[in-house]
Design a protein around this motif. Structure first.
Motif, short mmCIF file in Angstrom:
data_model
loop_
_atom_site.label_atom_id
_atom_site.label_comp_id
_atom_site.label_asym_id
_atom_site.label_seq_id
_atom_site.Cartn_x
_atom_site.Cartn_y
_atom_site.Cartn_z
N ARG A 185 0.83 -1.21 0.00
CA ARG A 185 0.00 0.00 0.00
C ARG A 185 0.87 1.26 0.00
NH1 ARG A 185 -3.94 2.95 -1.89
NH2 ARG A 185 -4.94 4.31 -0.34
N LEU A 186 1.95 1.23 0.73
CA LEU A 186 2.86 2.37 0.77
C LEU A 186 3.50 2.60 -0.60
CD1 LEU A 186 4.51 1.59 4.21
CD2 LEU A 186 2.83 3.38 3.74
N LEU A 187 3.83 1.52 -1.28
CA LEU A 187 4.40 1.64 -2.63
C LEU A 187 3.35 2.12 -3.62
CD1 LEU A 187 6.57 -1.61 -2.75
CD2 LEU A 187 7.34 0.73 -2.34
N GLU A 188 2.12 1.67 -3.42
CA GLU A 188 1.03 2.12 -4.29
C GLU A 188 0.85 3.64 -4.19
OE1 GLU A 188 -3.83 1.54 -4.72
OE2 GLU A 188 -2.68 0.27 -3.36
N SER A 199 13.13 1.76 -8.11
CA SER A 199 13.62 0.53 -7.48
C SER A 199 14.37 0.84 -6.18
CB SER A 199 14.55 -0.23 -8.44
OG SER A 199 15.66 0.57 -8.81
N THR A 200 15.07 1.96 -6.15
CA THR A 200 15.80 2.36 -4.93
C THR A 200 14.83 2.63 -3.80
OG1 THR A 200 17.61 3.34 -6.23
CG2 THR A 200 17.39 4.06 -3.94
N PHE A 201 13.76 3.35 -4.10
CA PHE A 201 12.74 3.63 -3.07
C PHE A 201 12.08 2.34 -2.62
CE2 PHE A 201 8.26 4.38 -2.03
CZ PHE A 201 8.40 5.28 -0.98
N GLN A 202 11.76 1.48 -3.56
CA GLN A 202 11.10 0.22 -3.23
C GLN A 202 11.96 -0.63 -2.30
OE1 GLN A 202 10.26 -1.48 -7.08
NE2 GLN A 202 8.90 0.21 -7.66
N GLN A 203 13.25 -0.72 -2.59
CA GLN A 203 14.16 -1.49 -1.73
C GLN A 203 14.25 -0.88 -0.34
OE1 GLN A 203 17.93 -1.82 -3.74
NE2 GLN A 203 17.06 -2.89 -5.50
N CYS A 204 14.27 0.45 -0.28
CA CYS A 204 14.34 1.15 1.00
C CYS A 204 13.11 0.83 1.85
CB CYS A 204 14.45 2.65 0.75
SG CYS A 204 14.68 3.65 2.23
#
Length: 262
Positions: A185-188, A199-204
């Motif tokens: 949900r946060l990624l959404e 991808s950097t944000f997603q990994q973080c």
């Protein structure tokens, strides 16, 4: 054949055999030394690998016990780098906000005063310092507070904190649902902020890169004189939450204008 000739041939054979035994002995010693050297090299390499494996296991064990090293987001300021700054550093008025992304009172404050705060920030009259805490996780259980705070810190790394911060409050779920406990949900919601959902944000977000920093922020808040969220200060003075003297957007503007005179 004479005894002398027989003794001579036997002596020659013995010398030849002795020479072969010496050569074989030297060759055997050489092979032994080479094998020993190989064993030493292998053991040394094995020791290094074992050390790496042991270190890996140790790191995994430590990770289970703690949330990892304390890593503040880029640009964090204040004592122990626990504040995320927004606005012009030279502004004479500083709005300090302690908030929890699961906290409905925090959502109310943000949704009522967002436009006023941003307008004052854009005019260079006000700067804000956000301290992200996790009271709701502590009181109701779940992980939405810490996950959302970590994601906001990840957005700070990307230079997108304020836009993402606002999206989290615009889409804030009921505190009992813990929707922010789901990182998907946060990624959404990050997809609503242009250029953030990399991808950097997603990994973080997935790795909880700033979880320890969030934990430290909560611990510091717990040791302070403040007990509730949101706690809102203007130049160190509490300005929000007093029923006898309620804050309004216009009052906030007036107080910031007064700070400019100082």
């Amino acid at each position: 054949m004479s005894q002398k000739n027989s003794d001579g041939k036997r002596s020659a054979r013995e010398r030849l055999q002795e020479q072969r035994r010496l050569e074989e002995s030297r060759a055997k010693r050489k092979r032994t030394l080479i094998a020993a050297a190989v064993v030493v090299a292998v053991l040394a390499a094995g020791g290094g690998i074992a050390a790496l494996v042991a270190g890996s296991h140790s790191a995994k064990d430590n990770k289970r016990q703690t949330a990892g090293p304390l890593l503040a987001p880029q640009g964090a300021t204040g004592t122990e780098n626990l504040a995320i700054p927004v606005g012009v550093p030279a502004a004479k008025a500083t709005l300090t906000v302690y908030e929890d992304f699961r906290c409905p009172g925090c959502g109310q404050f943000e949704n009522v005063y967002r436009d006023t705060v941003h307008d004052l920030e854009n005019k260079g009259q006000l700067k804000a310092e956000y301290h992200l805490v996790t009271l709701i996780d502590k009181n109701l259980g779940g992980s939405g507070s810490v996950n959302a705070a970590n994601a906001a810190a990840c957005a700070q790394d990307a230079g997108k904190f304020l836009a993402y911060h606002d999206e989290l409050y615009k889409n804030q779920p009921p505190e009992t649902q813990d929707a922010y406990g789901k990182k998907s949900r946060l990624l959404e919601l990050a997809g609503k902020v242009e250029g953030l959902n990399t991808s950097t944000f997603q990994q973080c977000v997935e790795n909880g890169t700033h979880d320890s920093w969030v934990k430290k922020s909560q611990e510091t808040f717990s040791k302070s004189q403040y007990r509730a969220t949101p706690t809102v200060l203007l130049n160190g003075k509490s300005i929000y939450g007093d029923p006898a003297n309620p804050l309004t957007p216009q009052k906030l503007r007036d107080m910031v204008a007064e700070a400019q005179k100082g």
